[in-house]
Design a protein around this motif. Structure first.
Motif, PDB file in Angstrom:
ATOM      1  N   TYR A 124      -2.107  15.456 -14.246  1.00 29.85           N
ATOM      2  CA  TYR A 124      -3.158  15.973 -13.395  1.00 29.85           C
ATOM      3  C   TYR A 124      -3.278  15.120 -12.131  1.00 29.85           C
ATOM      4  CZ  TYR A 124      -4.314  18.434 -17.671  1.00 29.85           C
ATOM      5  OH  TYR A 124      -4.245  19.202 -18.786  1.00 29.85           O
ATOM      6  N   VAL A 125      -3.662  15.771 -11.049  1.00 34.59           N
ATOM      7  CA  VAL A 125      -3.777  15.108  -9.753  1.00 34.59           C
ATOM      8  C   VAL A 125      -5.243  14.803  -9.480  1.00 34.59           C
ATOM      9  CG1 VAL A 125      -3.381  15.299  -7.276  1.00 34.59           C
ATOM     10  CG2 VAL A 125      -1.732  16.275  -8.887  1.00 34.59           C
ATOM     11  N   SER A 126      -5.517  13.590  -9.058  1.00 27.73           N
ATOM     12  CA  SER A 126      -6.884  13.211  -8.728  1.00 27.73           C
ATOM     13  C   SER A 126      -6.886  12.442  -7.405  1.00 27.73           C
ATOM     14  CB  SER A 126      -7.489  12.346  -9.834  1.00 27.73           C
ATOM     15  OG  SER A 126      -8.831  12.027  -9.544  1.00 27.73           O
ATOM     16  N   ASP A 127      -7.974  12.563  -6.668  1.00 28.03           N
ATOM     17  CA  ASP A 127      -8.066  11.936  -5.360  1.00 28.03           C
ATOM     18  C   ASP A 127      -8.481  10.476  -5.520  1.00 28.03           C
ATOM     19  OD1 ASP A 127      -8.074  11.574  -2.642  1.00 28.03           O
ATOM     20  OD2 ASP A 127     -10.064  12.447  -2.336  1.00 28.03           O
ATOM     21  N   LEU A 128      -7.529   9.650  -5.974  1.00 31.38           N
ATOM     22  CA  LEU A 128      -7.788   8.236  -6.184  1.00 31.38           C
ATOM     23  C   LEU A 128      -6.960   7.400  -5.220  1.00 31.38           C
ATOM     24  CD1 LEU A 128      -7.672   7.991 -10.093  1.00 31.38           C
ATOM     25  CD2 LEU A 128      -9.706   8.036  -8.654  1.00 31.38           C
ATOM     26  N   ILE A 129      -7.443   6.187  -4.937  1.00 32.86           N
ATOM     27  CA  ILE A 129      -6.666   5.239  -4.154  1.00 32.86           C
ATOM     28  C   ILE A 129      -5.465   4.799  -4.990  1.00 32.86           C
ATOM     29  CG2 ILE A 129      -6.680   2.982  -3.034  1.00 32.86           C
ATOM     30  CD1 ILE A 129      -9.649   3.353  -2.531  1.00 32.86           C
ATOM     31  N   ILE A 130      -4.309   4.667  -4.360  1.00 34.87           N
ATOM     32  CA  ILE A 130      -3.093   4.240  -5.045  1.00 34.87           C
ATOM     33  C   ILE A 130      -2.784   2.790  -4.668  1.00 34.87           C
ATOM     34  CG2 ILE A 130      -0.618   4.632  -5.275  1.00 34.87           C
ATOM     35  CD1 ILE A 130      -1.112   7.563  -4.724  1.00 34.87           C
ATOM     36  N   ALA A 131      -2.470   1.978  -5.672  1.00 38.11           N
ATOM     37  CA  ALA A 131      -2.093   0.587  -5.433  1.00 38.11           C
ATOM     38  C   ALA A 131      -0.597   0.422  -5.689  1.00 38.11           C
ATOM     39  CB  ALA A 131      -2.884  -0.347  -6.339  1.00 38.11           C
ATOM     40  N   THR A 132       0.095  -0.190  -4.737  1.00 36.32           N
ATOM     41  CA  THR A 132       1.533  -0.413  -4.848  1.00 36.32           C
ATOM     42  C   THR A 132       1.843  -1.896  -4.670  1.00 36.32           C
ATOM     43  OG1 THR A 132       1.806  -0.007  -2.463  1.00 36.32           O
ATOM     44  CG2 THR A 132       2.052   1.887  -3.931  1.00 36.32           C
ATOM     45  N   GLY A 133       3.096  -2.254  -4.926  1.00 32.94           N
ATOM     46  CA  GLY A 133       3.540  -3.620  -4.672  1.00 32.94           C
ATOM     47  C   GLY A 133       3.736  -4.435  -5.933  1.00 32.94           C
ATOM     48  N   LYS A 134       3.573  -5.757  -5.797  1.00 32.46           N
ATOM     49  CA  LYS A 134       3.803  -6.703  -6.889  1.00 32.46           C
ATOM     50  C   LYS A 134       2.559  -6.773  -7.772  1.00 32.46           C
ATOM     51  CE  LYS A 134       7.906  -7.783  -5.504  1.00 32.46           C
ATOM     52  NZ  LYS A 134       9.096  -7.449  -6.287  1.00 32.46           N
TER      53      LYS A 134
ATOM     54  N   LEU B  45     -12.022   6.362   3.635  1.00 34.19           N
ATOM     55  CA  LEU B  45     -11.171   5.780   4.674  1.00 34.19           C
ATOM     56  C   LEU B  45      -9.803   5.360   4.143  1.00 34.19           C
ATOM     57  CD1 LEU B  45     -10.734   4.702   7.542  1.00 34.19           C
ATOM     58  CD2 LEU B  45     -11.861   2.575   6.822  1.00 34.19           C
ATOM     59  N   PHE B  46      -9.759   4.718   2.970  1.00 36.58           N
ATOM     60  CA  PHE B  46      -8.513   4.111   2.502  1.00 36.58           C
ATOM     61  C   PHE B  46      -7.831   4.973   1.443  1.00 36.58           C
ATOM     62  CE2 PHE B  46     -11.159   0.459   3.828  1.00 36.58           C
ATOM     63  CZ  PHE B  46     -10.368   0.027   4.877  1.00 36.58           C
ATOM     64  N   VAL B  47      -6.509   5.067   1.563  1.00 31.41           N
ATOM     65  CA  VAL B  47      -5.722   5.859   0.618  1.00 31.41           C
ATOM     66  C   VAL B  47      -4.766   4.994  -0.212  1.00 31.41           C
ATOM     67  CG1 VAL B  47      -5.825   7.940   2.019  1.00 31.41           C
ATOM     68  CG2 VAL B  47      -3.947   6.335   2.369  1.00 31.41           C
ATOM     69  N   GLN B  48      -4.524   3.754   0.227  1.00 30.36           N
ATOM     70  CA  GLN B  48      -3.552   2.926  -0.479  1.00 30.36           C
ATOM     71  C   GLN B  48      -3.872   1.446  -0.342  1.00 30.36           C
ATOM     72  OE1 GLN B  48       0.473   3.650   0.724  1.00 30.36           O
ATOM     73  NE2 GLN B  48       1.313   1.922  -0.394  1.00 30.36           N
ATOM     74  N   ILE B  49      -3.621   0.708  -1.435  1.00 26.55           N
ATOM     75  CA  ILE B  49      -3.689  -0.755  -1.448  1.00 26.55           C
ATOM     76  C   ILE B  49      -2.283  -1.262  -1.735  1.00 26.55           C
ATOM     77  CG2 ILE B  49      -4.631  -2.788  -2.611  1.00 26.55           C
ATOM     78  CD1 ILE B  49      -6.982  -0.996  -3.514  1.00 26.55           C
ATOM     79  N   ASN B  50      -1.808  -2.201  -0.938  1.00 25.77           N
ATOM     80  CA  ASN B  50      -0.488  -2.787  -1.197  1.00 25.77           C
ATOM     81  C   ASN B  50      -0.645  -4.283  -1.462  1.00 25.77           C
ATOM     82  OD1 ASN B  50       2.532  -2.497  -1.196  1.00 25.77           O
ATOM     83  ND2 ASN B  50       2.312  -4.083   0.371  1.00 25.77           N
ATOM     84  N   VAL B  51       0.001  -4.757  -2.533  1.00 26.43           N
ATOM     85  CA  VAL B  51      -0.043  -6.170  -2.905  1.00 26.43           C
ATOM     86  C   VAL B  51       1.303  -6.792  -2.564  1.00 26.43           C
ATOM     87  CG1 VAL B  51      -0.433  -7.822  -4.760  1.00 26.43           C
ATOM     88  CG2 VAL B  51      -1.631  -5.626  -4.777  1.00 26.43           C
ATOM     89  N   THR B  52       1.302  -7.821  -1.712  1.00 24.03           N
ATOM     90  CA  THR B  52       2.539  -8.453  -1.278  1.00 24.03           C
ATOM     91  C   THR B  52       3.037  -9.462  -2.314  1.00 24.03           C
ATOM     92  OG1 THR B  52       1.481 -10.318  -0.144  1.00 24.03           O
ATOM     93  CG2 THR B  52       1.696  -8.238   1.094  1.00 24.03           C
ATOM     94  N   GLU B  53       4.199 -10.041  -2.028  1.00 26.14           N
ATOM     95  CA  GLU B  53       4.787 -11.055  -2.908  1.00 26.14           C
ATOM     96  C   GLU B  53       3.821 -12.220  -3.146  1.00 26.14           C
ATOM     97  OE1 GLU B  53       7.592 -11.508  -4.507  1.00 26.14           O
ATOM     98  OE2 GLU B  53       9.040 -10.028  -3.789  1.00 26.14           O
ATOM     99  N   LYS B  54       3.067 -12.594  -2.101  1.00 30.50           N
ATOM    100  CA  LYS B  54       2.150 -13.733  -2.189  1.00 30.50           C
ATOM    101  C   LYS B  54       0.763 -13.322  -2.656  1.00 30.50           C
ATOM    102  CE  LYS B  54       4.545 -16.371   1.414  1.00 30.50           C
ATOM    103  NZ  LYS B  54       4.400 -17.062   2.723  1.00 30.50           N
ATOM    104  N   LYS B  55       0.609 -12.080  -3.135  1.00 27.64           N
ATOM    105  CA  LYS B  55      -0.662 -11.551  -3.623  1.00 27.64           C
ATOM    106  C   LYS B  55      -1.687 -11.390  -2.503  1.00 27.64           C
ATOM    107  CE  LYS B  55       0.120 -10.832  -8.001  1.00 27.64           C
ATOM    108  NZ  LYS B  55       1.597 -10.868  -7.948  1.00 27.64           N
ATOM    109  N   ASP B  56      -1.190 -11.151  -1.292  1.00 28.12           N
ATOM    110  CA  ASP B  56      -2.075 -10.766  -0.198  1.00 28.12           C
ATOM    111  C   ASP B  56      -2.307  -9.264  -0.264  1.00 28.12           C
ATOM    112  OD1 ASP B  56      -2.486 -13.285   1.093  1.00 28.12           O
ATOM    113  OD2 ASP B  56      -0.433 -13.176   1.855  1.00 28.12           O
ATOM    114  N   ILE B  57      -3.441  -8.827   0.258  1.00 25.91           N
ATOM    115  CA  ILE B  57      -3.834  -7.427   0.160  1.00 25.91           C
ATOM    116  C   ILE B  57      -3.723  -6.736   1.519  1.00 25.91           C
ATOM    117  CG2 ILE B  57      -5.708  -5.818  -0.389  1.00 25.91           C
ATOM    118  CD1 ILE B  57      -4.581  -7.223  -2.807  1.00 25.91           C
TER     119      ILE B  57
END
Length: 323
Positions: free
Chosen positions: A142-152, A178-190
């Motif tokens: 099922y599809v839901s309008d949630l923020i997606i988190a990607t990365g490490k 406003l926000f659709v995605q959160i990305n976590v970098t190698e150093k755990k920066d957002i």
């Protein structure tokens, strides 16, 4: 004295009548358990079924049939409401489950759903949801309008840090939209990907409180400070500079916003575009005033910028923006 005894007698009589009523009600409710009463209908009610869309009545029916617990066409004395409840509670999206038998043999099942806050699509290939308690929920069709988190991202980091962050974002109507995605970098920066504009918002590392309550409070406070500043920047900076002028906006450092022109090499430095910085400073009394620099300091800064540009030229990581 006679009046008091009469009052006690009335109260005692009412107590007896109430007890008789309760016994009769319980007996009537359990009448369906007698042999010979067949269950002809199973009513399944799922709270917020149309809103959340993660769990359907068909899913419940399929699980009960595969477990041999579907009550229809069974004698009510052979239907275990407890077994049905316990089986349903093992389903990934079920929060609570209650099962009742009626006098006519009908069975009613009431279910509440676990509410996912965030979808995780980690670089290690894992794809799952995090709920409001930090629990892991499997990927759903099922599809839901949630923020997606990607990365490490691993499950530990998702539950301890991304869950309270997503909770704070979803609790604010502006941020939620406003926000659709959160990305976590190698150093755990957002990094945050907004719905409008073609840029990335960098906020740095999340606070690491010792307890879940402390982390929730500190993360909420951090977002309130940084995203309130971002809102002012959008209103007084990008509205004049243009939404596509910058490809990277950093809120990492307190009281300043660092922007990177789309056509220039990306390099995080303490220097901000003059026009943008002045616009934000006029509307944010906490913004730091730009300090005067000597010619030598300016030359040294240019050398440092050139050195960083050379070093980081081959380190730019392509980020997938999921729409």
């Amino acid at each position: 004295m006679i009046h008091i005894n009469r009052k006690k007698a009335v109260i005692a009589t009412l107590d007896v009548l109430l007890a008789v009523y309760l016994v009769f009600a319980i007996t009537s409710f359990n009448e369906a358990a007698k042999a010979g009463v067949m269950c002809r209908r199973c009513n399944i009610t799922i709270a917020d079924e149309n809103t959340n869309g993660f769990l359907k009545a068909d899913d419940v029916t399929r699980i009960l049939k595969s477990s041999g617990l579907m009550p229809t066409n069974k004698s009510t004395d052979k239907i275990s409401t407890r077994a049905i409840e316990e089986r349903l509670k093992t389903m990934a999206f079920v929060k609570t489950a209650q099962c009742f038998k009626a006098k006519n043999g009908d069975v009613t099942i009431n279910i509440t759903q676990r509410l996912p806050l965030l979808r995780i699509k980690s670089d290690n290939g894992e794809d799952y949801y995090i709920d409001e308690r930090g629990g892991v929920m499997p990927n759903s069709k099922y599809v839901s309008d949630l923020i997606i988190a990607t990365g490490k991202i691993d499950k530990h980091y998702a539950a301890r840090y991304l869950m309270p962050m997503a909770d704070a974002l979803m609790d604010n109507e502006l941020w939620r939209n406003l926000f659709v995605q959160i990305n976590v970098t190698e150093k755990k920066d957002i990094e945050l990907v907004p719905r409008v504009g073609d840029h990335i918002v960098f906020i740095g590392k999340l606070p690491t409180g010792r307890t879940a309550t402390m982390r929730r409070q500190e993360i909420g406070k951090m977002l309130e400070t940084k995203l309130t500043r971002l809102e002012k920047f959008y209103r007084y900076g990008l509205s004049k500079a243009g939404w596509n002028r910058y490809d990277y906006i950093s809120l990492e450092f307190d009281n300043q916003i660092i922007c990177h022109n789309r056509n220039s090499a990306r390099c995080i430095t303490p220097e901000t575009d003059n026009m943008v910085k002045n616009d934000v400073a006029r509307n944010d009394t906490t913004a730091k005033e730009k300090k005067e620099t000597t010619p030598k300091e300016t030359a040294d800064r240019k050398k440092e910028i050139k050195r960083k540009e050379t070093k980081e030229a081959g380190e730019v990581v392509k980020r997938k923006k999921i729409k």
